[in-house]
Design an enzyme around this catalytic site. Structure first.
Site, PDB file in Angstrom:
ATOM      1  N   ARG A   1     -10.408 -11.402   2.177  1.00 11.96           N
ATOM      2  CA  ARG A   1     -11.279 -12.461   1.644  1.00 11.96           C
ATOM      3  C   ARG A   1     -10.609 -13.825   1.739  1.00 11.96           C
ATOM      4  O   ARG A   1     -11.286 -14.844   1.820  1.00 11.96           O
ATOM      5  CB  ARG A   1     -11.707 -12.106   0.209  1.00 11.96           C
ATOM      6  CG  ARG A   1     -10.576 -11.973  -0.764  1.00 11.96           C
ATOM      7  CD  ARG A   1     -10.964 -11.185  -2.006  1.00 11.96           C
ATOM      8  NE  ARG A   1     -10.973  -9.744  -1.780  1.00 11.96           N
ATOM      9  CZ  ARG A   1     -11.306  -8.849  -2.698  1.00 11.96           C
ATOM     10  NH1 ARG A   1     -11.668  -9.229  -3.905  1.00 11.96           N
ATOM     11  NH2 ARG A   1     -11.286  -7.554  -2.404  1.00 11.96           N
TER      12      ARG A   1
ATOM     13  N   LYS B   1       0.845  -1.192   0.000  1.00 13.41           N
ATOM     14  CA  LYS B   1       0.000   0.000   0.000  1.00 13.41           C
ATOM     15  C   LYS B   1       0.885   1.248   0.000  1.00 13.41           C
ATOM     16  O   LYS B   1       2.007   1.204   0.493  1.00 13.41           O
ATOM     17  CB  LYS B   1      -0.839   0.039   1.289  1.00 13.41           C
ATOM     18  CG  LYS B   1      -2.004  -0.924   1.321  1.00 13.41           C
ATOM     19  CD  LYS B   1      -2.790  -0.788   2.610  1.00 13.41           C
ATOM     20  CE  LYS B   1      -3.958  -1.734   2.668  1.00 13.41           C
ATOM     21  NZ  LYS B   1      -5.013  -1.430   1.688  1.00 13.41           N
TER      22      LYS B   1
HETATM   23  N1  BES Z   1      -7.961  -3.573   4.468  1.00 12.25           N
HETATM   24  C1  BES Z   1      -8.175  -3.172   3.155  1.00 12.25           C
HETATM   25  C2  BES Z   1      -9.479  -2.414   2.950  1.00 12.25           C
HETATM   26  C3  BES Z   1      -9.618  -1.111   3.678  1.00 12.25           C
HETATM   27  C4  BES Z   1      -9.397   0.080   3.007  1.00 12.25           C
HETATM   28  C5  BES Z   1     -10.042  -1.071   4.980  1.00 12.25           C
HETATM   29  C6  BES Z   1      -9.566   1.275   3.671  1.00 12.25           C
HETATM   30  C7  BES Z   1     -10.220   0.138   5.633  1.00 12.25           C
HETATM   31  C8  BES Z   1      -9.979   1.306   4.978  1.00 12.25           C
HETATM   32  C9  BES Z   1      -8.203  -4.386   2.228  1.00 12.25           C
HETATM   33  O1  BES Z   1      -7.424  -5.447   2.619  1.00 12.25           O
HETATM   34  C10 BES Z   1      -7.726  -3.930   0.894  1.00 12.25           C
HETATM   35  O2  BES Z   1      -6.635  -3.474   0.820  1.00 12.25           O
HETATM   36  N2  BES Z   1      -8.569  -4.041  -0.119  1.00 12.25           N
HETATM   37  C11 BES Z   1      -8.241  -3.601  -1.425  1.00 12.25           C
HETATM   38  C12 BES Z   1      -8.761  -4.630  -2.399  1.00 12.25           C
HETATM   39  C13 BES Z   1      -8.291  -4.417  -3.802  1.00 12.25           C
HETATM   40  C14 BES Z   1      -6.801  -4.682  -3.878  1.00 12.25           C
HETATM   41  C15 BES Z   1      -9.029  -5.358  -4.718  1.00 12.25           C
HETATM   42  C16 BES Z   1      -8.897  -2.248  -1.646  1.00 12.25           C
HETATM   43  O3  BES Z   1     -10.008  -2.037  -1.169  1.00 12.25           O
HETATM   44  O4  BES Z   1      -8.285  -1.399  -2.276  1.00 12.25           O
HETATM   45 ZN    ZN Z   2      -5.417  -5.336   2.030  1.00 10.23          ZN
END
Ligand code: BES
Ligand code: ZN
Ligand code: ZN
Length: 534
Positions: A383, A309
């Site tokens: 997931r 990230k």
């Molecule tokens: N933990 C994150 C989602 C999240 C984002 C939680 C902001 C709280 C605040 C999750 O694991 C994630 O990174 N999801 C990605 C999925 C994508 C790579 C398909 C996302 O939402 O960008």
């Molecule tokens: Zn994530």
């Protein structure tokens, strides 16, 4: 001639503290109809005790006052002084607005009066919550905080005809995570003003404590709340309820034995060992009653893994165990309330980190049910851990499955912090969740589980499933839900995406800035609602 009383109007944000304190030091105030006199200055210095009272807006009468029962009683002991002061000190208190009166009562050097809005508010069809309850939460929270800032140590709170909501407002409003700071906020204890409704008050205290436990776990830094520390904290919190609770802190060896290949693919990049936390709360007199199964995503830190990230705001990913936190906190709360129902809680806990051992984009892993998954984005890890936990959860033949997860940024884009997104295959389950959320004010909103989204995760180059939808971020919350559905055979399942409600800036007025602990109270209310339903 009536004795002169003192008032500070803080509506405009100005507190004429110095002026008032000087007046207080000079004046002796008469204690209403009891005829006792007292020195306000002595009281003020020796006891830091306060009172929060509510006042409604009178229907159809501009400027009219409608005191709550407690406020009216208090007013009577002061021979109508409170209502008189409210009238002369400024405009009628609108919903959420407040005023503080100093030295008007010998027991309470500071009295905060807060506007509760209209008496007729009630359940609002378009807002999907009970506005009266929200108003009480907001008002009692605001009043308690004002007194906390004045370094009052103990506050009596008006039940406002809904002592549960009043206790929730007070308990949630005063919470602040300052464990790691040298300079801490003044600790305030609260109690219901008067003795009626004490059972409702206690229930509200327990609900607020539940949400505050989730807030504490979510806000705490990831080097403090590791998977092991998370499991130990929950074990400690459940210790007083040991009679009805069994806890298993499953080790990496157990997780391997269970062939949870999807969960292990997430934890493998980290030095912290994963824990699969399993809680059994046996509250039902019928020990054979099918349990409610709650499953919470427990990523104690989500760096994204190899699909790293960006660093701004990455710190917020210490709360990526919000699903596990709210699920476990709601079980602790159910146990404290002695709800006569059986609940099983599962929390796959681990970190998602990049390293030489970490899963790489394009890797294929095998879930507990034998389905193969191509991991195209290691940041879509929630997931994966949930897939294995859901497979395992089915072995308990639950009456309903609810999984809770900070799963996608996309749900935040869709709903913001207004409501948790609910994806469910069951109209019955939806109704139960929705009904509970109207009561708690921590709202839910139904989202689609169309085949349209399923096709986007099953169309995969190397495996049965891809962990990201083929149109990248479009409908991201929906493709994530469709992915989870591939691991569900139960007829009553709901997936709650709580990424949008994970943190609070100032949207929920009775929660300070920080991790929200939402929707713990909705989960508790939902579980309580199942008590008399077979
Ligand atoms: N933990 C994150 C989602 C999240 C984002 C939680 C902001 C709280 C605040 C999750 O694991 C994630 O990174 N999801 C990605 C999925 C994508 C790579 C398909 C996302 O939402 O960008
Ligand atoms: Zn994530
Ligand atoms: Zn995550």
């Amino acid at each position: 001639m009536r004795p002169l009383n003192l008032c500070i109007n803080i509506c405009s944000g100005f507190i004429y503290e110095q002026q008032i304190t000087m007046l207080l030091l000079r004046r002796t105030v008469q204690a209403g109809k009891h005829g006792r006199s007292f020195s306000a200055s002595q009281t003020l210095l020796s006891e830091r005790k306060g009172l929060v009272l509510g006042v409604f807006e009178k229907e159809g009468e501009e400027g009219g006052l409608h005191l709550t029962e407690a406020a009216a009683g208090f007013d009577q002991t002061l021979s109508g002084k409170l209502s008189e002061l409210l009238k002369i000190s400024g405009p009628t208190l609108k919903q959420g607005k407040s005023r503080i009166f100093y030295g008007i009562h010998k027991d309470f050097p500071c009295v905060a009066v807060v506007g509760l809005g209209k008496t007729t508010a009630g359940v609002c069809g378009s807002e999907n919550w009970d506005t009266s309850k929200e108003n009480v939460r907001q008002a009692m929270s605001a009043g308690c905080r004002l007194l906390q800032d004045l370094e009052v140590k103990h506050v009596e709170v008006d039940g406002c005809g809904d002592a549960q909501s009043a206790a929730e407002g007070a308990g949630l409003g005063l919470f602040q995570y300052d464990q790691l700071k040298s300079k801490k906020k003044n600790k305030v204890t609260t109690q219901l003003h008067g003795s009626a409704d004490s059972a409702d008050w206690q229930k509200g205290v327990t609900y607020a404590e539940g949400q505050n436990l989730a807030r504490m776990l979510m806000e705490a830094p990831a080097n403090h709340i590791t998977p092991t520390a998370f499991a130990n904290t929950i074990e400690e919190k459940l210790a007083p309820h040991a009679e009805r609770v069994t806890i298993h802190k499953r080790s990496q060896a157990w997780i391997e034995q269970q062939q949870m290949g999807a969960f292990l693919s997430v934890s493998r990049g980290s030095e912290e060992p994963p824990v699969f936390l399993e809680l059994h709360y046996n509250g039902s007199p019928d020990s054979k009653q099918a349990p409610l199964l709650l499953v919470g995503k427990g990523i104690t830190f989500d760096s994204g893994g190899i699909s790293l990230k960006p660093s701004p705001s990455m710190d917020a990913m210490r709360a990526d165990m919000g699903g596990a936190a709210t699920v476990c906190a709601s079980i602790v709360t159910a146990a404290a309330l002695k709800l006569p129902i059986n609940i099983i809680g599962l929390a796959p806990l681990c970190e998602n980190m990049p390293s030489g051992k970490a899963t790489k984009p394009g890797d294929v892993v095998v879930a507990k049910n034998g389905k193969t998954i191509q991991v195209d984005n290691t940041d879509a890890e929630g997931r994966l851990v949930l897939a294995d936990a859901l497979c395992y959860g089915h072995t308990f033949n639950p009456r309903a499955i609810v999984n809770v997860a900070t799963l996608t940024g996309a749900i935040d884009v869709a709903l913001g912090s207004a409501a948790t997104g609910v994806f469910t295959n069951s109209d019955w389950l939806w109704e139960q969740l929705q009904k509970a959320s109207v009561m708690t004010g921590d709202r839910v909103w139904r989202m689609p589980l169309f085949q349209h989204y399923t096709r986007q995760v099953t169309d995969c180059q190397l495996a049965d499933l891809n962990n990201v939808g083929k149109y990248s971020r479009s409908g991201g919350a929906c493709t994530a839900a469709a992915f989870l559905r591939e691991f569900v055979t139960a007829p009553h399942w709901a997936h709650l995406d709580i990424a949008g409600v994970m943190s609070n800036k100032d949207e929920v007025p009775y929660l300070r800035k920080g991790m929200s602990g939402r929707p713990t109270r909705t989960l508790v209310e939902f579980a309580a609602g199942l008590v008399h339903k077979g």
